[in-house]
Design a protein around this motif. Sequence first.
Motif, PDB file in Angstrom:
ATOM      1  N   GLY A  35      40.988  37.774  39.947  1.00 49.53           N
ATOM      2  CA  GLY A  35      40.429  37.187  41.193  1.00 49.53           C
ATOM      3  C   GLY A  35      38.894  36.576  40.972  1.00 49.53           C
ATOM      4  O   GLY A  35      38.425  36.875  39.944  1.00 49.53           O
ATOM      5  N   ALA A  36      38.379  35.827  41.924  1.00 48.62           N
ATOM      6  CA  ALA A  36      37.162  35.013  41.852  1.00 48.62           C
ATOM      7  C   ALA A  36      36.020  36.138  41.956  1.00 48.62           C
ATOM      8  O   ALA A  36      36.352  37.101  42.391  1.00 48.62           O
ATOM      9  N   SER A  37      34.808  35.829  41.646  1.00 48.53           N
ATOM     10  CA  SER A  37      33.732  36.772  42.057  1.00 48.53           C
ATOM     11  C   SER A  37      33.677  36.668  43.608  1.00 48.53           C
ATOM     12  O   SER A  37      33.831  35.937  44.371  1.00 48.53           O
ATOM     13  N   GLY A  38      33.546  38.050  43.827  1.00 48.13           N
ATOM     14  CA  GLY A  38      33.452  38.568  45.286  1.00 48.13           C
ATOM     15  C   GLY A  38      34.693  38.643  45.908  1.00 48.13           C
ATOM     16  O   GLY A  38      34.832  39.135  46.873  1.00 48.13           O
ATOM     17  N   ALA A  39      35.896  38.749  44.829  1.00 47.83           N
ATOM     18  CA  ALA A  39      37.163  39.069  45.735  1.00 47.83           C
ATOM     19  C   ALA A  39      37.336  40.540  45.686  1.00 47.83           C
ATOM     20  O   ALA A  39      38.286  40.918  46.424  1.00 47.83           O
ATOM     21  N   ARG A  92      30.666  49.622  59.500  1.00 44.88           N
ATOM     22  CA  ARG A  92      31.569  49.598  58.816  1.00 44.88           C
ATOM     23  C   ARG A  92      32.608  48.644  59.197  1.00 44.88           C
ATOM     24  O   ARG A  92      33.979  48.723  59.118  1.00 44.88           O
ATOM     25  N   ASP A  93      32.010  47.516  59.423  1.00 49.95           N
ATOM     26  CA  ASP A  93      32.674  46.455  60.110  1.00 49.95           C
ATOM     27  C   ASP A  93      32.923  45.204  59.188  1.00 49.95           C
ATOM     28  O   ASP A  93      33.736  44.373  59.724  1.00 49.95           O
ATOM     29  N   TYR A  94      32.627  45.275  57.851  1.00 53.51           N
ATOM     30  CA  TYR A  94      33.048  44.354  56.754  1.00 53.51           C
ATOM     31  C   TYR A  94      33.876  45.109  55.862  1.00 53.51           C
ATOM     32  O   TYR A  94      33.521  45.925  55.221  1.00 53.51           O
ATOM     33  N   ALA A  95      35.044  44.391  55.700  1.00 54.01           N
ATOM     34  CA  ALA A  95      36.193  44.843  54.841  1.00 54.01           C
ATOM     35  C   ALA A  95      35.890  44.241  53.616  1.00 54.01           C
ATOM     36  O   ALA A  95      36.255  42.974  53.363  1.00 54.01           O
ATOM     37  N   VAL A  96      35.738  44.997  52.525  1.00 56.97           N
ATOM     38  CA  VAL A  96      35.686  44.350  51.169  1.00 56.97           C
ATOM     39  C   VAL A  96      37.253  44.259  50.500  1.00 56.97           C
ATOM     40  O   VAL A  96      37.397  43.398  50.056  1.00 56.97           O
ATOM     41  N   LEU A  97      37.880  45.401  50.672  1.00 62.45           N
ATOM     42  CA  LEU A  97      39.396  45.244  50.464  1.00 62.45           C
ATOM     43  C   LEU A  97      40.037  45.613  51.711  1.00 62.45           C
ATOM     44  O   LEU A  97      39.630  46.680  52.593  1.00 62.45           O
ATOM     45  N   ARG A  98      41.282  45.201  51.876  1.00 61.38           N
ATOM     46  CA  ARG A  98      42.047  45.204  52.958  1.00 61.38           C
ATOM     47  C   ARG A  98      43.761  45.616  52.456  1.00 61.38           C
ATOM     48  O   ARG A  98      44.157  44.811  52.031  1.00 61.38           O
ATOM     49  N   GLU A  99      43.800  46.889  52.620  1.00 60.84           N
ATOM     50  CA  GLU A  99      45.103  47.352  52.634  1.00 60.84           C
ATOM     51  C   GLU A  99      45.741  47.128  51.096  1.00 60.84           C
ATOM     52  O   GLU A  99      46.813  46.451  50.856  1.00 60.84           O
ATOM     53  N   VAL A 100      44.754  47.320  50.217  1.00 63.82           N
ATOM     54  CA  VAL A 100      45.376  46.807  48.842  1.00 63.82           C
ATOM     55  C   VAL A 100      46.081  48.274  48.004  1.00 63.82           C
ATOM     56  O   VAL A 100      45.415  49.230  48.317  1.00 63.82           O
ATOM     57  N   GLU A 159      49.800  42.504  36.649  1.00 65.64           N
ATOM     58  CA  GLU A 159      48.638  41.638  37.275  1.00 65.64           C
ATOM     59  C   GLU A 159      48.658  41.960  38.824  1.00 65.64           C
ATOM     60  O   GLU A 159      49.601  41.677  39.493  1.00 65.64           O
ATOM     61  N   LEU A 160      47.561  42.336  39.349  1.00 69.17           N
ATOM     62  CA  LEU A 160      47.140  42.369  40.655  1.00 69.17           C
ATOM     63  C   LEU A 160      45.995  41.215  40.976  1.00 69.17           C
ATOM     64  O   LEU A 160      45.052  41.269  40.336  1.00 69.17           O
ATOM     65  N   HIS A 184      42.166  40.697  49.739  1.00 70.40           N
ATOM     66  CA  HIS A 184      43.494  40.818  49.909  1.00 70.40           C
ATOM     67  C   HIS A 184      44.274  40.760  48.665  1.00 70.40           C
ATOM     68  O   HIS A 184      43.950  39.937  47.699  1.00 70.40           O
ATOM     69  N   ALA A 185      45.275  41.675  48.381  1.00 68.86           N
ATOM     70  CA  ALA A 185      46.150  41.367  47.044  1.00 68.86           C
ATOM     71  C   ALA A 185      47.138  40.276  47.524  1.00 68.86           C
ATOM     72  O   ALA A 185      47.859  40.356  48.400  1.00 68.86           O
ATOM     73  N   THR A 186      47.189  39.255  46.693  1.00 64.93           N
ATOM     74  CA  THR A 186      47.904  38.115  46.964  1.00 64.93           C
ATOM     75  C   THR A 186      49.047  37.765  46.136  1.00 64.93           C
ATOM     76  O   THR A 186      49.966  36.792  46.403  1.00 64.93           O
ATOM     77  N   ALA A 187      49.206  38.805  45.008  1.00 63.47           N
ATOM     78  CA  ALA A 187      50.307  38.376  43.886  1.00 63.47           C
ATOM     79  C   ALA A 187      50.720  39.647  43.737  1.00 63.47           C
ATOM     80  O   ALA A 187      49.884  40.672  43.443  1.00 63.47           O
TER      81      ALA A 187
END
Length: 220
Positions: free
Chosen positions: A40-44, A18-26, A207-208, A214-217
């Motif tokens: 977001g782009a593919s893979g976001a 569980r060391d790869y975070a796909v979403l971080r505090e979203v 929009e998110l 990461h959520a950037t907007a």
Amino acid sequence: MSRTLLADRITVTYGRDRDYAVLREVSAAAVPGRILAVTGASGAGKTTLLWALAGLIQPAEGRITLDGGPLGDRDQAVSAGVVLMPQHNGLAPTLTAEENIQVALISTGMRAGDARRATTEALERVGLSGQAEQLVEELSGGQQQRTAIARGLALRGAVVLADEVTSELDAANRQLVLNLLRAEADRGAAVVFATHDPQAAAACDDELHLVDGHATAPTR
């Protein structure tokens, strides 16, 4: 029934450790009567977020709530009216378009006659009345996508999660689907629409934007 589905600072991880975070505090909010675009782009992390909201993935941190209570697994989400329109339609290729929809409706306990009527109406809404009796494997990619959308519409969810459901469609059918999602919101559903199309996102209420999980907007 109107429902509010919230993700509160969720982190979703993969890998043996569980060391790869796909979403971080979203954080995200699906609110009755509104459409949230997840961009977001593919893979976001767009699909991962929708899967978490659908109860298919449990976050490692943070929480997902439905009307203030914790959301459990997918079975609970389905019982609560959380409908997922997946990116890769999830249709049975050897069933017809109408059979795919009717099976989904009958599995919820709907009577066969009511399921037939709801199926006919849903296929009409996406412009596929003439393809009702065709096998899914005989339909084009765009027609398959619209069949999956029709299935989601027929389920009349309190929450509708639509994952890249316009990716295979031409301009006219993209607009048709956007209008249908708006109609879902207008009847009181909370709609979340994952898309890489900025024009489609602009037609939504909020929009998110995701970048590398990461959520950037903020929402508009």
